[in-house]
Design a protein around this motif. Sequence first.
Motif, PDB file in Angstrom:
ATOM      1  N   GLU A 162      32.339  42.052  41.226  1.00 56.87           N
ATOM      2  CA  GLU A 162      32.401  43.404  41.794  1.00 56.87           C
ATOM      3  C   GLU A 162      31.531  43.506  43.045  1.00 56.87           C
ATOM      4  O   GLU A 162      31.687  44.423  43.837  1.00 56.87           O
ATOM      5  N   THR A 181      48.406  46.516  46.823  1.00 51.69           N
ATOM      6  CA  THR A 181      47.800  47.273  45.727  1.00 51.69           C
ATOM      7  C   THR A 181      46.478  46.682  45.266  1.00 51.69           C
ATOM      8  O   THR A 181      45.754  47.309  44.502  1.00 51.69           O
ATOM      9  N   GLY A 193      46.286  44.420  43.223  1.00 55.38           N
ATOM     10  CA  GLY A 193      46.570  43.846  41.909  1.00 55.38           C
ATOM     11  C   GLY A 193      46.894  42.363  42.005  1.00 55.38           C
ATOM     12  O   GLY A 193      47.054  41.816  43.094  1.00 55.38           O
ATOM     13  N   ALA A 194      46.966  41.693  40.850  1.00 55.51           N
ATOM     14  CA  ALA A 194      47.235  40.258  40.860  1.00 55.51           C
ATOM     15  C   ALA A 194      47.805  39.815  39.524  1.00 55.51           C
ATOM     16  O   ALA A 194      47.503  40.406  38.489  1.00 55.51           O
ATOM     17  N   MET A 196      39.019  44.518  49.525  1.00 49.88           N
ATOM     18  CA  MET A 196      38.694  45.400  48.392  1.00 49.88           C
ATOM     19  C   MET A 196      37.260  45.899  48.507  1.00 49.88           C
ATOM     20  O   MET A 196      36.367  45.174  48.916  1.00 49.88           O
ATOM     21  N   VAL A 239      33.522  47.042  48.046  1.00 45.83           N
ATOM     22  CA  VAL A 239      32.385  46.459  47.323  1.00 45.83           C
ATOM     23  C   VAL A 239      32.005  47.334  46.139  1.00 45.83           C
ATOM     24  O   VAL A 239      31.996  48.562  46.229  1.00 45.83           O
ATOM     25  N   GLY A 240      31.720  46.725  45.018  1.00 47.95           N
ATOM     26  CA  GLY A 240      31.273  47.475  43.849  1.00 47.95           C
ATOM     27  C   GLY A 240      32.393  48.134  43.060  1.00 47.95           C
ATOM     28  O   GLY A 240      32.142  48.871  42.118  1.00 47.95           O
ATOM     29  N   GLN A 241      33.637  47.849  43.460  1.00 48.42           N
ATOM     30  CA  GLN A 241      34.750  48.524  42.787  1.00 48.42           C
ATOM     31  C   GLN A 241      35.077  47.866  41.453  1.00 48.42           C
ATOM     32  O   GLN A 241      35.078  46.638  41.329  1.00 48.42           O
ATOM     33  N   LYS A 242      35.379  48.682  40.442  1.00 47.01           N
ATOM     34  CA  LYS A 242      35.763  48.147  39.148  1.00 47.01           C
ATOM     35  C   LYS A 242      37.263  47.893  39.138  1.00 47.01           C
ATOM     36  O   LYS A 242      38.046  48.657  39.665  1.00 47.01           O
ATOM     37  N   THR A 243      37.644  46.788  38.535  1.00 47.05           N
ATOM     38  CA  THR A 243      39.054  46.436  38.457  1.00 47.05           C
ATOM     39  C   THR A 243      39.440  46.294  36.990  1.00 47.05           C
ATOM     40  O   THR A 243      38.705  45.690  36.218  1.00 47.05           O
ATOM     41  N   ARG A 289      41.224  44.573  34.120  1.00 46.42           N
ATOM     42  CA  ARG A 289      41.759  43.227  33.857  1.00 46.42           C
ATOM     43  C   ARG A 289      42.490  43.226  32.525  1.00 46.42           C
ATOM     44  O   ARG A 289      41.891  43.525  31.496  1.00 46.42           O
ATOM     45  N   GLY A 348      47.670  47.849  40.654  1.00 48.21           N
ATOM     46  CA  GLY A 348      46.358  47.443  41.154  1.00 48.21           C
ATOM     47  C   GLY A 348      45.493  46.745  40.121  1.00 48.21           C
ATOM     48  O   GLY A 348      44.290  46.563  40.314  1.00 48.21           O
ATOM     49  N   MET A 349      46.089  46.344  39.010  1.00 48.33           N
ATOM     50  CA  MET A 349      45.303  45.669  37.965  1.00 48.33           C
ATOM     51  C   MET A 349      45.408  44.150  38.132  1.00 48.33           C
ATOM     52  O   MET A 349      46.328  43.645  38.770  1.00 48.33           O
ATOM     53  N   GLU A 350      44.456  43.438  37.537  1.00 49.03           N
ATOM     54  CA  GLU A 350      44.531  41.978  37.491  1.00 49.03           C
ATOM     55  C   GLU A 350      45.071  41.584  36.120  1.00 49.03           C
ATOM     56  O   GLU A 350      44.522  41.971  35.094  1.00 49.03           O
ATOM     57  N   ASP A 401      36.478  38.390  30.250  1.00 53.66           N
ATOM     58  CA  ASP A 401      35.949  39.751  30.298  1.00 53.66           C
ATOM     59  C   ASP A 401      37.066  40.763  30.542  1.00 53.66           C
ATOM     60  O   ASP A 401      36.983  41.609  31.436  1.00 53.66           O
TER      61      ASP A 401
END
Lengths: 324, 143
Positions: free
Chosen positions: A34, A95, A97-98, B1, B3-7, B9, B35-37, B58
């Motif tokens: 992050e 987006t 996303g990945a 993306m 900085v510090g952004q939560k993604t 998963r 926008g998710m991994e 995680d």
Amino acid sequence: MIERTLDPKTAKLVDDMLQGNARALARLITIVEEDGEDAHLVLGQLGPTGRAHRIGITGPPGAGKSTLVNRLTSCARQNGLRVGVICADPSSPFTGGAVLGDRVRMTEHSMDEGVHIRSMSTRGSLGGLPTTVHGVIELMDASGKDVILVETVGVGQMELDVMASVDTVVVALVPEAGDDVQAMKAGLMEIADVFVVNKADRPGAESLLVGIRSMLDLVCHGDGWRIPVLATQAENNIGVEDLYQQIWEHRRFGLESGSFEERRAHQRHDEFTAALQKMVTHQFMQTVAADPQLAACVTRMNAGEISPYEAASEVFRTVSQKLR
Amino acid sequence: MAVGQKTIRVVIGKVGCDIHERGALILARAFRDAGMEVIYLGRYQTAEAVAKTAVDEDASVIALSDHTGSMRYIAKETVDALKKFGGSDIPVIAGGLIPKKDLPYLEKLGVTGNYGPGTPLETVVNHIREVTEIDWPKGEVPG
């Protein structure tokens, strides 16, 4: 940012991770990924790292990088080594996303406590690896891994971040990757410490091997390392043991010739510069936000009334005087 | 993306002998576009492998897909395995062909969503956003 310390919860994660706890390692990787304030604090608390050998696997999409990583992981495990794997896939430019699909080739290791696989998206970085990969490598190293395998996204000719992150770069190509002229081009073809022609059972493998070897005959690596060119079939587990041995041979050579330590020193310095840049920018931007006159200067710049260079000079002059 | 952004998963997997992958693939794509991994595990997984992967990666959430009517067993094994690997705070959602009579059991297990054919992708995406924003308490299930 600079004065803060880690909150107790995150500090506990660092302790647990140093004891080898997988969940703690996973959480810390997320924090580093992050790239916020805590990332620096965490990375500042790891103590000495650098024990693990760091191996990068790069090459075009579909070259078999994930399958090679899977096989190399098996080799390392057979030698009783603990393995960290970082596999990168691209993030969407639209987006963010990945879809991270490299693990699909590595399921045989998914239940092995001695292997920690982490999928990362590039999060907008264009160099083949996420910008935070160095920190993630450091974390895996600190958690007690002996070998760290870093797989880049499928690259073209110019995504070369991997060379700044690892000790040994393996460039994996597949037959029909091009002719001798292609092999002479700058970029990807220059950064290999070991070349692999994977899927070597396919037509054209022999001529690619010859093409790369004759290209290498024309160049001289500064440190005297003769770059091996190997044929593999990762899917059928042919030639991978030899690749594994050549990687360690490269490490031995580097340790003896001093090129290993030289490369590490470069990497540490780059990482130091990057960290410092981030901190300085952060500190400056905070000062700008708190100062109405400087904030107005930035607003005028945004509107096009003064140039970005003028604004930057103005801000730099004022803030550095303030910090004095 | 930023900085510090939560993604978010998401780990997507199919446990056991079930070849019907289309739904999981379409969801992987939909989550990506949201926008998710997505850590895509595909077919023929074990529940333990899915749970350990979620811990190592995680993951913010596990999405299970099944079209053989076995979700109650798959979900139970996954929830148990999460406990074993120290990841019982990771929420589990499910979808596919789930027998109606199993729905109360799954809800009680703490496995949510439990979507069937025809569910709009948006519904699933929004559900993931909901479950990943809160601490998700999973109920104990007898037997």
